[in-house]
Design a protein around this motif. Structure first.
Motif, PDB file in Angstrom:
ATOM      1  N   ASP A 112     -79.670  17.521  85.229  1.00 49.39           N
ATOM      2  CA  ASP A 112     -80.286  16.666  84.448  1.00 49.39           C
ATOM      3  C   ASP A 112     -81.625  17.188  84.450  1.00 49.39           C
ATOM      4  O   ASP A 112     -82.390  16.874  83.300  1.00 49.39           O
ATOM      5  CB  ASP A 112     -80.547  15.248  85.349  1.00 49.39           C
ATOM      6  CG  ASP A 112     -79.151  14.550  85.231  1.00 49.39           C
ATOM      7  OD1 ASP A 112     -78.230  15.071  84.512  1.00 49.39           O
ATOM      8  OD2 ASP A 112     -78.959  13.654  86.050  1.00 49.39           O
TER       9      ASP A 112
ATOM     10  N   LEU B 147     -85.255  21.304  78.898  1.00 45.36           N
ATOM     11  CA  LEU B 147     -84.733  21.827  77.401  1.00 45.36           C
ATOM     12  C   LEU B 147     -85.087  21.145  76.215  1.00 45.36           C
ATOM     13  O   LEU B 147     -85.643  21.316  75.136  1.00 45.36           O
ATOM     14  CB  LEU B 147     -83.362  22.399  77.495  1.00 45.36           C
ATOM     15  CG  LEU B 147     -82.538  22.818  76.274  1.00 45.36           C
ATOM     16  CD1 LEU B 147     -83.158  24.164  76.136  1.00 45.36           C
ATOM     17  CD2 LEU B 147     -81.038  22.889  76.380  1.00 45.36           C
ATOM     18  N   ASP B 148     -84.762  19.866  76.317  1.00 47.50           N
ATOM     19  CA  ASP B 148     -84.992  18.680  75.452  1.00 47.50           C
ATOM     20  C   ASP B 148     -86.463  18.600  74.951  1.00 47.50           C
ATOM     21  O   ASP B 148     -86.703  18.652  73.809  1.00 47.50           O
ATOM     22  CB  ASP B 148     -84.654  17.281  75.644  1.00 47.50           C
ATOM     23  CG  ASP B 148     -83.083  17.222  75.866  1.00 47.50           C
ATOM     24  OD1 ASP B 148     -82.302  18.270  75.469  1.00 47.50           O
ATOM     25  OD2 ASP B 148     -82.408  16.345  76.334  1.00 47.50           O
ATOM     26  N   ALA B 149     -87.334  18.531  75.985  1.00 50.45           N
ATOM     27  CA  ALA B 149     -88.681  18.655  75.648  1.00 50.45           C
ATOM     28  C   ALA B 149     -89.265  19.833  75.061  1.00 50.45           C
ATOM     29  O   ALA B 149     -89.998  19.796  74.060  1.00 50.45           O
ATOM     30  CB  ALA B 149     -89.582  18.294  77.025  1.00 50.45           C
ATOM     31  N   SER B 150     -88.782  20.919  75.584  1.00 52.60           N
ATOM     32  CA  SER B 150     -88.940  22.244  74.761  1.00 52.60           C
ATOM     33  C   SER B 150     -88.579  22.308  73.287  1.00 52.60           C
ATOM     34  O   SER B 150     -89.380  22.710  72.362  1.00 52.60           O
ATOM     35  CB  SER B 150     -88.274  23.481  75.596  1.00 52.60           C
ATOM     36  OG  SER B 150     -88.208  24.550  74.790  1.00 52.60           O
ATOM     37  N   ARG B 151     -87.553  21.685  72.988  1.00 53.04           N
ATOM     38  CA  ARG B 151     -86.879  21.952  71.558  1.00 53.04           C
ATOM     39  C   ARG B 151     -87.886  20.941  70.767  1.00 53.04           C
ATOM     40  O   ARG B 151     -88.033  21.273  69.578  1.00 53.04           O
ATOM     41  CB  ARG B 151     -85.500  21.068  71.449  1.00 53.04           C
ATOM     42  CG  ARG B 151     -84.448  22.154  72.215  1.00 53.04           C
ATOM     43  CD  ARG B 151     -83.108  21.821  71.751  1.00 53.04           C
ATOM     44  NE  ARG B 151     -82.211  22.809  72.171  1.00 53.04           N
ATOM     45  CZ  ARG B 151     -80.845  22.707  72.894  1.00 53.04           C
ATOM     46  NH1 ARG B 151     -80.655  21.225  73.008  1.00 53.04           N
ATOM     47  NH2 ARG B 151     -80.262  23.576  73.300  1.00 53.04           N
ATOM     48  N   ARG B 152     -88.365  19.778  71.557  1.00 55.27           N
ATOM     49  CA  ARG B 152     -89.255  18.965  70.521  1.00 55.27           C
ATOM     50  C   ARG B 152     -90.677  19.193  70.625  1.00 55.27           C
ATOM     51  O   ARG B 152     -91.589  18.558  70.240  1.00 55.27           O
ATOM     52  CB  ARG B 152     -89.328  17.411  71.428  1.00 55.27           C
ATOM     53  CG  ARG B 152     -87.753  16.866  70.856  1.00 55.27           C
ATOM     54  CD  ARG B 152     -87.771  15.369  71.331  1.00 55.27           C
ATOM     55  NE  ARG B 152     -88.119  15.186  72.547  1.00 55.27           N
ATOM     56  CZ  ARG B 152     -87.615  15.019  73.956  1.00 55.27           C
ATOM     57  NH1 ARG B 152     -86.222  15.125  73.755  1.00 55.27           N
ATOM     58  NH2 ARG B 152     -88.023  14.791  74.781  1.00 55.27           N
TER      59      ARG B 152
ATOM     60  N   ARG C 151     -81.717  19.790  81.646  1.00 52.85           N
ATOM     61  CA  ARG C 151     -81.815  19.202  80.336  1.00 52.85           C
ATOM     62  C   ARG C 151     -82.624  18.496  79.856  1.00 52.85           C
ATOM     63  O   ARG C 151     -83.177  18.765  78.669  1.00 52.85           O
ATOM     64  CB  ARG C 151     -80.480  18.017  80.402  1.00 52.85           C
ATOM     65  CG  ARG C 151     -80.240  17.611  78.970  1.00 52.85           C
ATOM     66  CD  ARG C 151     -78.887  16.595  79.041  1.00 52.85           C
ATOM     67  NE  ARG C 151     -78.955  15.682  79.788  1.00 52.85           N
ATOM     68  CZ  ARG C 151     -78.252  15.245  81.056  1.00 52.85           C
ATOM     69  NH1 ARG C 151     -76.857  16.129  80.981  1.00 52.85           N
ATOM     70  NH2 ARG C 151     -78.617  14.520  81.750  1.00 52.85           N
ATOM     71  N   THR C 152     -83.708  18.103  80.758  1.00 55.05           N
ATOM     72  CA  THR C 152     -84.892  17.125  80.386  1.00 55.05           C
ATOM     73  C   THR C 152     -85.923  18.249  79.779  1.00 55.05           C
ATOM     74  O   THR C 152     -86.447  18.140  78.967  1.00 55.05           O
ATOM     75  CB  THR C 152     -85.281  16.343  81.597  1.00 55.05           C
ATOM     76  OG1 THR C 152     -84.518  15.526  81.896  1.00 55.05           O
ATOM     77  CG2 THR C 152     -86.962  15.798  81.102  1.00 55.05           C
TER      78      THR C 152
END
Length: 188
Positions: free
Chosen positions: A23, A29-34, A26-27
């Motif tokens: 988790d 990675l998601d923040a990195s992508r955004r 994933r958080t």
């Protein structure tokens, strides 16, 4: 009782610890992508609370991750546990005038006693729901998924304590774990 703190229990909880780490990653990675900033300290605290919560009371997402399923009650309880834990931390760290001027304690000028009682009642109600759900699952003859997981010896700490409470009267009839004892163990 030694089952609670043994190596086997710690090993059994490894998938729950992995899920919490998953988790967190994933958080991030998601923040990195955004291309967003992340408060690592806050995310690590969330991971710690999530790991402890999952280890204590289990998590449907753990069951879904490994066995499939669609019930999110445990995840809701985990979210509520995280929220209540933050509230407890805020209340414990609050400046209380009554600590320095004891004569003012009976008036609860800041309303801290009322807030503490509210959090206590919400924690108690949440733990009662979790215990009831665990016992309903345990005694349900129609819940094949739960019994499959239990047959694989995948138990969280609450499962172990409930098993001890159920078997307590066989070992020593004078000592009985009460519901309050169980909830106290989970909170400590």
């Amino acid at each position: 009782m030694s089952e609670l703190l043994g190596r086997r229990t710690v090993d059994q909880l490894l998938p729950m610890r992995r899920l919490s780490l998953h988790d967190l990653l994933r958080t991030l990675l998601d923040a990195s992508r955004r291309r967003q900033h992340v408060n690592i300290s806050e995310e690590l605290v969330k991971m710690g609370i999530g790991t402890v919560g999952r280890s204590l009371v289990g998590s449907t997402s753990f069951w879904e991750y490994y066995y499939g399923g669609d019930n999110h009650d445990d995840d809701d309880d985990l979210d509520e546990m995280m929220k209540l834990t933050k509230e407890v931390n805020m209340l414990v760290g609050s400046f209380n005038v009554s600590d320095f001027i004891p004569a003012l304690a009976r008036w609860d000028l800041q309303g801290l006693d009322k807030k503490i009682q509210d959090v206590h009642h919400r924690f108690d109600a949440m733990l009662e729901r979790i215990i009831e759900r665990k016992q309903d699952l345990k005694y349900s003859r129609n819940n094949n998924n739960y019994h499959h997981i239990r047959s694989q010896n995948i138990k969280d700490l609450l499962d172990i304590v409930l098993d001890i409470a159920d078997n307590d009267h066989d070992q020593d009839p004078d000592i009985k774990l009460t519901r309050e004892n169980i909830k106290s163990f989970v909170l400590v």
